[in-house]
Enzyme design. Structure first.
Site, PDB file in Angstrom:
ATOM      1  N   GLU A 286       0.820  -1.210   0.000  1.00 47.08           N
ATOM      2  CA  GLU A 286       0.000   0.000   0.000  1.00 47.08           C
ATOM      3  C   GLU A 286       0.854   1.260   0.000  1.00 47.08           C
ATOM      4  OE1 GLU A 286      -2.078  -0.685   3.535  1.00 47.08           O
ATOM      5  OE2 GLU A 286      -0.349  -0.314   4.791  1.00 47.08           O
ATOM      6  N   ASP A 328       7.442  16.972 -35.612  1.00 48.66           N
ATOM      7  CA  ASP A 328       7.059  17.780 -36.758  1.00 48.66           C
ATOM      8  C   ASP A 328       8.289  18.576 -37.187  1.00 48.66           C
ATOM      9  OD1 ASP A 328       7.239  19.583 -34.701  1.00 48.66           O
ATOM     10  OD2 ASP A 328       5.405  20.654 -35.206  1.00 48.66           O
TER      11      ASP A 328
HETATM   12  N1  LIG Z   1      -1.969  29.182 -44.856  1.00 47.13           N
HETATM   13  C1  LIG Z   1      -1.826  28.263 -45.809  1.00 47.13           C
HETATM   14  N2  LIG Z   1      -2.330  28.486 -47.031  1.00 47.13           N
HETATM   15  C2  LIG Z   1      -2.204  27.545 -47.969  1.00 47.13           C
HETATM   16  N3  LIG Z   1      -1.611  26.380 -47.813  1.00 47.13           N
HETATM   17  C3  LIG Z   1      -1.086  26.113 -46.637  1.00 47.13           C
HETATM   18  C4  LIG Z   1      -1.172  27.027 -45.565  1.00 47.13           C
HETATM   19  N4  LIG Z   1      -0.586  26.485 -44.493  1.00 47.13           N
HETATM   20  C5  LIG Z   1      -0.158  25.285 -44.873  1.00 47.13           C
HETATM   21  N5  LIG Z   1      -0.454  25.042 -46.155  1.00 47.13           N
HETATM   22  C6  LIG Z   1      -0.145  23.840 -46.916  1.00 47.13           C
HETATM   23  O1  LIG Z   1      -0.408  22.705 -46.107  1.00 47.13           O
HETATM   24  C7  LIG Z   1       0.777  21.948 -45.923  1.00 47.13           C
HETATM   25  C8  LIG Z   1       0.790  21.320 -44.577  1.00 47.13           C
HETATM   26  O2  LIG Z   1       0.831  22.303 -43.585  1.00 47.13           O
HETATM   27  P1  LIG Z   1       2.017  22.337 -42.564  1.00 47.13           P
HETATM   28  O3  LIG Z   1       3.314  22.374 -43.306  1.00 47.13           O
HETATM   29  O4  LIG Z   1       1.733  23.384 -41.578  1.00 47.13           O
HETATM   30  O5  LIG Z   1       1.825  20.911 -41.916  1.00 47.13           O
HETATM   31  P2  LIG Z   1       2.526  20.343 -40.645  1.00 47.13           P
HETATM   32  O6  LIG Z   1       2.300  18.887 -40.652  1.00 47.13           O
HETATM   33  O7  LIG Z   1       2.068  21.112 -39.464  1.00 47.13           O
HETATM   34  O8  LIG Z   1       4.026  20.665 -40.940  1.00 47.13           O
HETATM   35  P3  LIG Z   1       5.194  20.835 -39.896  1.00 47.13           P
HETATM   36  O9  LIG Z   1       5.806  19.489 -39.736  1.00 47.13           O
HETATM   37  O10 LIG Z   1       6.126  21.769 -40.593  1.00 47.13           O
HETATM   38  O11 LIG Z   1       4.653  21.403 -38.635  1.00 47.13           O
HETATM   39  C9  LIG Z   1       1.899  22.938 -46.137  1.00 47.13           C
HETATM   40  O12 LIG Z   1       3.069  22.285 -46.554  1.00 47.13           O
HETATM   41  C10 LIG Z   1       1.329  23.808 -47.232  1.00 47.13           C
HETATM   42  O13 LIG Z   1       1.512  23.220 -48.497  1.00 47.13           O
HETATM   43 MG   LIG Z   2       2.869  22.043 -37.780  1.00 44.97          MG
END
Ligand SMILES: Nc1ncnc2c1ncn2[C@@H]1O[C@H](COP(=O)(O)OP(=O)(O)OP(=O)(O)O)[C@@H](O)[C@H]1O
Ligand SMILES: [Mg+2]
Length: 843
Positions: A286, A328
């Site tokens: 315990e 990420d």
């Molecule tokens: N504001 C935006 N407008 C248009 N397309 C976008 C925008 N933000 C992200 N994207 C598209 O979406 C994709 C994925 O978003 P993001 O890169 O943020 O993903 P993630 O998985 O969070 O990446 P990370 O590993 O860098 O955090 C980007 O590579 C881009 O092509």
């Molecule tokens: Mg991200």
């Protein structure tokens, strides 16, 4: 004032709600809010189960064994044995206090750390918008929500822009549902488009809400709380529980045996019974929960000093056991200082037109505005957009990876699409060469546009594709289906410099047995470039498109040898984590976005950072106060350190303590009297418990933090089955010497036996604490002082007149000398045997 949880509050008009709650869109005054808070209580679905100190002590008192002892002490008192009565109660109070107060203090510390990273909401008070702890929100408050925020309570939408919430947690509806102001006469919660429910998350857009109900009165308060607490136990917790059950069974067996034997030998019933119960108290695990909490919360304090705040204590262990970390990219591997460095048209030359379209898109979009948008807006700051009028948008989501804005210039409505370049290009059928008249996008042009973007990616630059199409003026609510037959305009090109410190942090992690995998929504060439620049040894690549073709089993076969995952959607991040877990790995996931939250939740050690979205932070077990992988490496070391110290307790409890209790049980069957009085057994146990309180402070050998650990029940059993009986052998030797050699009488026997038993139990910690030869590993000063003090106290009580009241007596010097030899002999034998007892674990 608050409605009950089944009140369909969304059916009232906004005015009626304001009237009922005596408030306005300007929010409450802080004085009024304070008054309401006092009246309705804080906005938590269930009060934390942390009991008050007194309640905890009360709970301990009614535990069966303790209760039996108290009853038995009362009986002793009633039969005139007042000394026993007082002493038993004193020893019991001391051990309960030691246990409860330590645990309580530990919990308070851990709780305070956790609160330091709690979610806050933007609330209008006294006409200003302020950040406020979610617990302090009251009915009548006006809360401003952005994508990524958690909805803090139940309420109605006053105003919204493309707000979507995910209510999957509560309604099972997996797709985001749109939220906009009422009126709404829906019956069911699922159809109440103007209602926001506490515990759901805003995944896109923004909204202003009027809080109607808080705390346990929220619609899903109960469910949400239940879900939160339904965290499945970790392998370690399950292992400890199994161990506890095992010890409990052995205890029950031993105690019954002793009781029956003593009764059969016609010993005094009450004394035999008390002896048996005292043995049981000494053996029951315990104390383990208290030890866990104390060691873990001390671990949490140490981790906080190294910028890791622990939200779930058991995650400390998971962090130390983690052998794969998925991370990420943005912010972890890069600086997250994103800047727009180019906006080439289709000819590769920077074009004002592309920048204008991108700026319109970024400014007018209503969803999650990302760092990319900020970079575009910052760059096009001086661009006059007065001629543009926003009509509507199709918000960004991580599956589509693009965002469209419908805007009008000179009476011409345009749908402007911005998103992942290869995907925007795939949706385009024409190309804008800057002449104003689009021409068909043939294969040659497509190839050259792809080359343009590949080129940038090869230099580590990220791109977004920009495209547009004309829209019929009557189409005011565009949808995803309109994102087709686009005219490709050009690219926006961004730089996000790699973080040099990430490379050394990854090397550190790999050195201690944590493989790092990169899981990102970004494109493969960008990931490759980062990996090469930083010199990270990463092999293999899987893209989201490939993953969607794989079954879970097939994915599990591929994840092992793949370190890079590109263009993955949020649910695929979760699938990757699950696949790794299926392969037997303990997986960590670090991320900061809404898109990372499900994977953070699924991981064994879910990590997020202080500035991340609410949703990600709420899903995480551990929050890094600094966005840096080096901090994770520090946390891993602390996790293993904490685990190593918990294992010292576990080994002590299952071996030396068990061995001693076993010997007492055996001795009680062969002696003409009890080997120790019940009081002495309790005292023995109390002093032993106190001697162990130094363990959380102890140093841990380097080799223990060099590899991920793994809970292994068999190795714990092996250790106790070897070390326990070993200590019994020396106890029995003492027994034989005392009875056959010296013909010791009861008091002398008990005193000598007590001294021997305390010394062996307490001193063996110095051997058990390390797998190395004892002289090669320095114990911490605190442990040394506490252990030796406990030993001194034990000797002082037993060997001086203090002990007379407790049934101790004088012991001949030769007996003490022989005991000293036996103790030394035991320690030498234990040292010699421990490596064998540890088996594979020492490696
Ligand atoms: N504001 C935006 N407008 C248009 N397309 C976008 C925008 N933000 C992200 N994207 C598209 O979406 C994709 C994925 O978003 P993001 O890169 O943020 O993903 P993630 O998985 O969070 O990446 P990370 O590993 O860098 O955090 C980007 O590579 C881009 O092509
Ligand atoms: Mg991200």
């Amino acid at each position: 004032m608050q409605p009950n949880a089944s009140d369909p509050f969304w059916r009232r008009s906004t005015e009626a709600s304001f009237a009922a709650l005596r408030c306005s869109a300007q929010g409450l005054s802080s004085a009024e809010a304070a008054r309401r808070l006092a009246e309705t209580g804080s906005n938590v679905a269930v009060e934390p189960v942390r009991l008050r100190l007194l309640a905890k002590i009360g709970r301990r008192l009614i535990e069966p064994l303790i209760a039996i002892l108290i009853v038995a002490a009362l009986i002793s008192g009633a039969t005139g044995d007042w000394a026993s009565f007082v002493i038993i109660l004193t020893i019991l109070s001391l051990s309960i206090a030691l246990d409860v107060i330590q645990e309580h203090r530990a919990e308070v510390t851990a709780e305070a750390l956790k609160r330091s990273v709690a979610v806050r909401s933007q609330v209008r008070r006294d006409g200003k918008t302020i950040g406020l702890a979610v617990e302090d929100i009251v009915p009548g408050d006006v809360v401003e929500l952005r994508a990524g925020d958690l909805v803090p309570a139940d309420g109605i939408v006053l105003d919204s822009r493309a707000a979507h919430t995910n209510e999957a947690l509560l309604t099972g509806e997996a797709f985001p549902v749109e939220k906009r102001p009422g009126p709404c006469d829906a019956e069911a919660t699922a159809d109440a488009f103007n209602a926001l429910f506490g515990g759901t998350a805003l995944v896109s857009g923004d909204a202003t809400m009027l809080v109607v109900a808080t705390g346990a009165r929220t619609r899903f308060g109960g469910i949400a709380a239940a879900l939160r607490s339904a965290e499945p136990p970790t392998a370690f917790e399950r292992g400890l529980h199994a161990l506890g059950v095992l010890i409990l069974r052995m205890t029950a067996f031993l105690v019954l045996l002793v009781l029956l034997a003593n009764l059969a030998l016609h010993r005094p019933v009450l004394e035999s019974f008390l002896f048996a119960v005292a043995l049981a108290v000494g053996l029951t695990p315990e104390l383990l929960p208290m030890i866990m909490t104390v060691t873990l919360s001390r671990g949490a304090v140490r981790m906080a000093a190294r910028k890791v705040v622990v939200k779930r204590l058991a995650a400390i262990h998971d962090l130390g056991a983690m052998d794969i970390l998925c991370t990420d990219k943005t912010g972890t591997l890069t600086e997250a200082r994103i800047a727009l460095v180019g906006h080439p048209g289709c000819d590769g030359v920077d074009s004002e037109r592309v920048l204008e379209l991108a700026t319109v898109n970024s400014r007018f979009e209503s969803g999650v505005r990302s760092a990319l948008d900020d970079a575009i807006i910052a760059h096009g700051d001086d661009m006059p957009l007065t001629s543009w009028k926003r009509i509507a948008d199709v918000p960004f989501d991580f599956e589509r990876r693009r965002v469209s804005v419908l805007a009008e210039k000179d009476g011409r409505p345009l749908l402007i699409v911005k998103g992942a370049p290869e995907e925007v290009l795939a949706l385009s059928t024409q190309v804008d060469l800057g002449t104003g008249a689009p021409v068909a996008l043939d294969d040659a042009k497509r190839a050259s546009l792809t080359r343009l973007y590949d080129d940038k990616a090869g230099q580590g630059l990220r791109s977004l594709g920009i495209a547009w199409r004309e829209m019929p003026p009557e189409r005011l609510r565009p949808g995803v289906e309109d994102e087709a037959n686009l005219v490709f305009a050009g690219y926006c090109v961004f730089v996000d410099p790699p973080k040099p410190s990430a490379a050394s942090a990854i090397a550190r992690l790999e050195e201690v047995g944590v493989r790092v995998k990169i899981v990102s929504g970004d494109a493969a060439p960008v990931l490759h470039h980062i990996v090469e620049t930083l010199g990270i040894p990463a092999k293999g690549l899987l893209t989201g498109a490939e993953i969607s073709e794989l079954t879970d089993t097939a994915l599990a076969l591929r994840v092992e040898e793949t370190d890079l995952f590109a263009r993955v959607a949020p649910d695929q991040k979760t699938r990757i984590v699950r696949a790794l877990q299926l392969r037997g790995h303990t997986v960590g996931f670090i991320g900061d976005g809404i898109n990372d939250a499900p994977a953070i939740k699924a991981a064994d050690a879910g990590l997020s950072v202080d500035g991340a979205s609410d949703v990600a932070r709420a899903a995480a077990d551990l929050i890094l106060l600094e966005h840096d992988l080096g901090v994770v490496a520090d946390g891993v070391a602390e996790g293993r350190y904490t685990y190593a110290n918990i294992m010292k307790y576990v080994r002590m409890g299952t071996s030396s303590n068990f061995g001693n209790m076993l010997s007492m049980a055996i001795a009680s069957m062969f002696l003409p009297f009890l080997p120790l009085t019940p009081i002495q057994v309790l005292l023995n146990n109390l002093i032993y418990d106190m001697s162990e309180t130094g363990i959380p402070f102890d140093n841990v050998d380097e080799q223990k933090v060099a590899r991920p650990h793994n809970w292994d029940m068999n190795s714990v059993l092996r250790f106790s089955l070897i070390m326990g009986p070993l200590s019994s052998i020396f106890d029995i030797a003492t027994f034989i010497v005392l009875i056959l050699g010296f013909g010791a009488a009861a008091a002398e026997f008990r005193t000598a036996w007590f001294v021997e038993s305390m010394a062996t139990q307490i001193l063996v910690v110095f051997l058990i604490r390390t797998a190395l030869p004892v002289w090669k590993s320095r114990p911490n000063r605190v442990l040394v002082i506490i252990s030796l003090t406990a030993l001194a106290v034990a000797n002082l009580i037993a060997l001086t007149p203090i002990g007379l009241k407790l049934g101790f007596g004088a012991v001949l010097w030769p007996i003490l000398a022989i005991i000293l030899l036996l103790v030394v002999g035991y320690l030498i034998a234990a040292e010699a045997l421990k490596r064998f007892a540890l088996g594979a674990e020492q490696a």
